[in-house]
Design an enzyme around this catalytic site. Sequence first.
Site, short mmCIF file in Angstrom:
data_model
loop_
_atom_site.label_atom_id
_atom_site.label_comp_id
_atom_site.label_asym_id
_atom_site.label_seq_id
_atom_site.Cartn_x
_atom_site.Cartn_y
_atom_site.Cartn_z
N SER A 1 8.16 99.39 20.60
CA SER A 1 7.57 100.64 21.04
C SER A 1 6.10 100.72 20.58
O SER A 1 5.31 99.84 20.90
CB SER A 1 8.40 101.82 20.54
N ASP B 1 15.04 102.98 30.18
CA ASP B 1 14.11 103.56 29.22
C ASP B 1 13.39 104.75 29.86
O ASP B 1 12.65 104.60 30.83
CB ASP B 1 13.08 102.50 28.80
N HIS C 1 15.49 103.34 25.51
CA HIS C 1 14.37 103.06 24.62
C HIS C 1 14.81 102.69 23.21
O HIS C 1 14.21 101.82 22.58
CB HIS C 1 13.46 104.29 24.56
#
Length: 286
Positions: free
Chosen positions: A167, A232, A261
């Site tokens: 991320s 996601d 995610h």
Amino acid sequence: MSTFRELCDIFCCPPFPSKIASKLAFVPPEPSYSLINDTENKYCLCFQESAEWQYTEDDKFYIEAIYTRTKRGNRIACFYMKCSDTAVYTILFSHGNAVDMGHMSSFYYGLGKWLNCNVFGYDYSGYGASEGRPTEKDLYADIEAAFAVLTTKYKVKPVHVILYGQSIGTVPTVDLATRQQVGAVILHSALMSGMRVLCPSTSRTWFFDAFPVIDKIEKVTAPTLVIHGKNDNVIDISHGLRIYERCPRAVEPLWVEGHGHDDVDCRCGAYLERLRLFINVELGDQ
């Protein structure tokens, strides 16, 4: 040429990198661990309940906690996890947003055991036991300081370092990979840039954009594995696809069916098998 809708979307957001970054990324949690000075250069690692350490107290013996200072003056906390006596590679892990190393510690340890790698983690400025506050510039300084410790104090050769970013952690990971000849790169739920996350219609990098990963990825020369959950809803899979397309030495990516995610982890068999194939087979063929 940009559409009227695109321009409206963009300029509804304050056009300043620091504002974009704060909207997108930096949510330091309450620290889940502390480092207590035991001797002059040794620290005792104490997990809070929120860390949810899943292993024994004896396993904590394999974690060395230290501090190092960045070129921007912040003292940041680092963990070195000796997961294997036969490890060839050490994973330098840059974690996601609303966690710190305490939250990630069980994952790090389990991943290292599974992959026969050692793991080096660090907390961004303002996260966990690290000083300062998080900014884009500090992200780059933080990973640079962590890399310096790994290659000097622990004497891991750069070619034996695997940079792993998850991320927001893909931002410093890609930046460092453009400046260091490392063994490999793993980009997990990567973002193209800050504006492209906030305003999906954005198709270019504006001068005020933050985290311009998409513009840096073409300079990464190490073998790179891109991983992204197909569901996601934080960073759309289109980000992973574009980064994969632009990466000069991308290997076969992993698009994870039915995952989003935050749930592509050690419970996902396809994830673990793809990592093991990449590290134990594909890197050996380089």
